[in-house]
Write a protein that holds these residues in place. Structure first.
Motif, PDB file in Angstrom:
ATOM      1  N   ARG A   1     -41.117 -26.026   8.149  1.00  0.00           N
ATOM      2  CA  ARG A   1     -42.306 -26.462   9.033  1.00  0.00           C
ATOM      3  C   ARG A   1     -43.162 -25.341   9.284  1.00  0.00           C
ATOM      4  O   ARG A   1     -44.543 -25.287   8.887  1.00  0.00           O
ATOM      5  CB  ARG A   1     -41.829 -27.396  10.229  1.00  0.00           C
ATOM      6  CG  ARG A   1     -43.235 -28.086  10.848  1.00  0.00           C
ATOM      7  CD  ARG A   1     -42.856 -28.820  12.245  1.00  0.00           C
ATOM      8  NE  ARG A   1     -42.019 -29.923  11.805  1.00  0.00           N
ATOM      9  CZ  ARG A   1     -40.518 -29.854  12.048  1.00  0.00           C
ATOM     10  NH1 ARG A   1     -40.138 -28.950  12.859  1.00  0.00           N
ATOM     11  NH2 ARG A   1     -39.899 -31.134  11.697  1.00  0.00           N
ATOM     12  N   SER A   2     -42.449 -24.247   9.781  1.00  0.00           N
ATOM     13  CA  SER A   2     -43.306 -22.974  10.124  1.00  0.00           C
ATOM     14  C   SER A   2     -43.972 -22.358   9.087  1.00  0.00           C
ATOM     15  O   SER A   2     -44.875 -21.653   9.168  1.00  0.00           O
ATOM     16  CB  SER A   2     -42.339 -22.245  10.976  1.00  0.00           C
ATOM     17  OG  SER A   2     -41.534 -21.578  10.259  1.00  0.00           O
ATOM     18  N   VAL A   3     -43.591 -22.479   7.968  1.00  0.00           N
ATOM     19  CA  VAL A   3     -44.210 -21.969   6.556  1.00  0.00           C
ATOM     20  C   VAL A   3     -45.045 -22.775   5.765  1.00  0.00           C
ATOM     21  O   VAL A   3     -45.533 -22.521   4.748  1.00  0.00           O
ATOM     22  CB  VAL A   3     -43.452 -21.167   5.750  1.00  0.00           C
ATOM     23  CG1 VAL A   3     -42.335 -20.060   6.341  1.00  0.00           C
ATOM     24  CG2 VAL A   3     -42.161 -21.915   5.010  1.00  0.00           C
ATOM     25  N   GLY A   4     -45.117 -24.044   6.415  1.00  0.00           N
ATOM     26  CA  GLY A   4     -46.081 -25.324   5.704  1.00  0.00           C
ATOM     27  C   GLY A   4     -45.392 -25.676   4.663  1.00  0.00           C
ATOM     28  O   GLY A   4     -46.058 -26.249   3.763  1.00  0.00           O
ATOM     29  N   LEU A   5     -44.058 -25.639   4.299  1.00  0.00           N
ATOM     30  CA  LEU A   5     -43.596 -25.999   3.135  1.00  0.00           C
ATOM     31  C   LEU A   5     -42.735 -27.685   3.580  1.00  0.00           C
ATOM     32  O   LEU A   5     -41.703 -27.936   2.576  1.00  0.00           O
ATOM     33  CB  LEU A   5     -42.679 -25.110   2.444  1.00  0.00           C
ATOM     34  CG  LEU A   5     -43.305 -24.075   1.607  1.00  0.00           C
ATOM     35  CD1 LEU A   5     -42.430 -23.102   0.989  1.00  0.00           C
ATOM     36  CD2 LEU A   5     -44.033 -24.911   0.444  1.00  0.00           C
ATOM     37  N   LEU A   6     -42.557 -28.151   4.542  1.00  0.00           N
ATOM     38  CA  LEU A   6     -41.633 -29.223   4.804  1.00  0.00           C
ATOM     39  C   LEU A   6     -41.823 -30.417   3.694  1.00  0.00           C
ATOM     40  O   LEU A   6     -40.715 -30.819   3.368  1.00  0.00           O
ATOM     41  CB  LEU A   6     -41.865 -29.927   6.163  1.00  0.00           C
ATOM     42  CG  LEU A   6     -40.883 -30.669   6.741  1.00  0.00           C
ATOM     43  CD1 LEU A   6     -39.515 -30.064   6.646  1.00  0.00           C
ATOM     44  CD2 LEU A   6     -41.212 -31.087   8.347  1.00  0.00           C
ATOM     45  N   SER A   7     -43.053 -30.640   3.317  1.00  0.00           N
ATOM     46  CA  SER A   7     -43.103 -31.791   2.435  1.00  0.00           C
ATOM     47  C   SER A   7     -42.603 -31.404   1.000  1.00  0.00           C
ATOM     48  O   SER A   7     -42.236 -32.377  -0.135  1.00  0.00           O
ATOM     49  CB  SER A   7     -44.743 -31.874   2.052  1.00  0.00           C
ATOM     50  OG  SER A   7     -45.275 -30.841   1.618  1.00  0.00           O
ATOM     51  N   ARG A   8     -42.050 -30.153   0.651  1.00  0.00           N
ATOM     52  CA  ARG A   8     -41.642 -29.629  -0.535  1.00  0.00           C
ATOM     53  C   ARG A   8     -40.120 -29.229  -0.399  1.00  0.00           C
ATOM     54  O   ARG A   8     -39.530 -28.796  -1.288  1.00  0.00           O
ATOM     55  CB  ARG A   8     -42.441 -28.310  -0.987  1.00  0.00           C
ATOM     56  CG  ARG A   8     -43.754 -28.584  -1.017  1.00  0.00           C
ATOM     57  CD  ARG A   8     -44.255 -29.404  -2.118  1.00  0.00           C
ATOM     58  NE  ARG A   8     -44.255 -28.587  -3.424  1.00  0.00           N
ATOM     59  CZ  ARG A   8     -44.056 -29.200  -4.531  1.00  0.00           C
ATOM     60  NH1 ARG A   8     -43.561 -30.619  -4.694  1.00  0.00           N
ATOM     61  NH2 ARG A   8     -43.879 -28.464  -5.769  1.00  0.00           N
TER      62      ARG A   8
END
Ligand code: ADP
Length: 232
Positions: free
Chosen positions: A134-141
């Motif tokens: 989440r903190s690197v903006g990749l949770l959806s991947r």
């Protein structure tokens, strides 16, 4: 913030690293350097100046030939290999120019591997992996195999893998070296946000934008530190 942002966490005094050769090389020639908690330091300098050697010594991947290196007030010279391994995995996260993701595994599995290596039990890994992604903006991947990611996404995943174990210091060697301008911008912003969370960063970079986002830049030339410049 640390009351003494110039020191405290990492301290190198007169650090020398010689390689026997032939020919013998003095890659580090008496380095004095201090890093405080939450401080962001960029190291620049020409090829062969000793930058990677310095990062290896700081990350306890290599030992100085002479001089003193203290981590969190602890002299590292007298530590056993096992103590060094433990200190390394609790203190440092690493990011390199190439992301070194296992291509057939998912993003989440790659990030979780760092926790497995640290000996974190399985049940506690998922939540921490989720937080890091989440903190690197990749949770959806999270469930995508890493070969499907773009270069920029892979480098963000590498940062997630480096911070998932809650290191005190992130060590990065040319983290934007393989990225285009837009993806490099994302990585620069991410490294800044890592610092905001109280993690110190040491980055080797040829990228002036990375150096400008740091709190402090030093030049390494012929194994010596020159000029401690404060970024404005
Ligand atoms: P930089 O990262 O600034 O390009 P390095 O730290 O990789 O510089 O290398 C500094 C010097 O030390 C170079 O002359 C390099 O050839 C030498 N060097 C680095 N690692 C080794 C090694 N393992 N054995 C012998 N020489 C080495």
């Amino acid at each position: 913030m640390n009351a003494d942002p110039g020191g405290g966490l990492l301290s190198l005094r007169g650090v020398v690293r010689e390689f026997a050769g032939p020919p013998p090389v003095r890659a580090l020639d008496g380095v004095d350097l201090e890093l405080g908690q939450g401080e962001y330091l960029a190291v620049q300098g020409p090829s062969g100046a000793g930058k990677s050697t310095l990062l290896n010594v700081i990350g306890l991947l290599d030992r100085p030939s002479a001089g003193a290196y203290d981590v969190n007030g602890r002299a590292t010279a007298a530590l056993s290999e096992r103590e060094r391994d433990r200190l390394r995995s609790s203190m440092f996260g690493f990011v390199f120019q190439s992301s070194h993701m296992l291509p057939g595994r998912t993003v989440a599995a790659n990030v979780a591997l760092a926790l497995q290596i640290q000996g974190i039990e399985h049940a506690r890994r998922a939540e921490r992996v989720e937080d890091a992604l989440r903190s690197v903006g990749l949770l959806s991947r999270a469930n995508a195999p890493t070969f499907q990611l773009s270069g920029g996404e892979r480098q963000r995943a590498a940062i997630a893998r480096a911070i998932v174990g809650c290191p005190r210091v992130l060590l990065a060697d040319e983290p934007t070296g393989n990225l285009d301008h837009a993806n490099a911008t994302d990585v620069i912003a991410l490294m800044r946000s890592v610092v905001t969370e109280g993690i110190s960063v040491v980055v080797i970079t040829h990228d002036d934008r990375v150096a400008q986002s740091a709190d402090r830049t030093v030049q390494l030339i012929d194994g010596r530190v020159h000029g401690h410049l404060r970024a404005s």
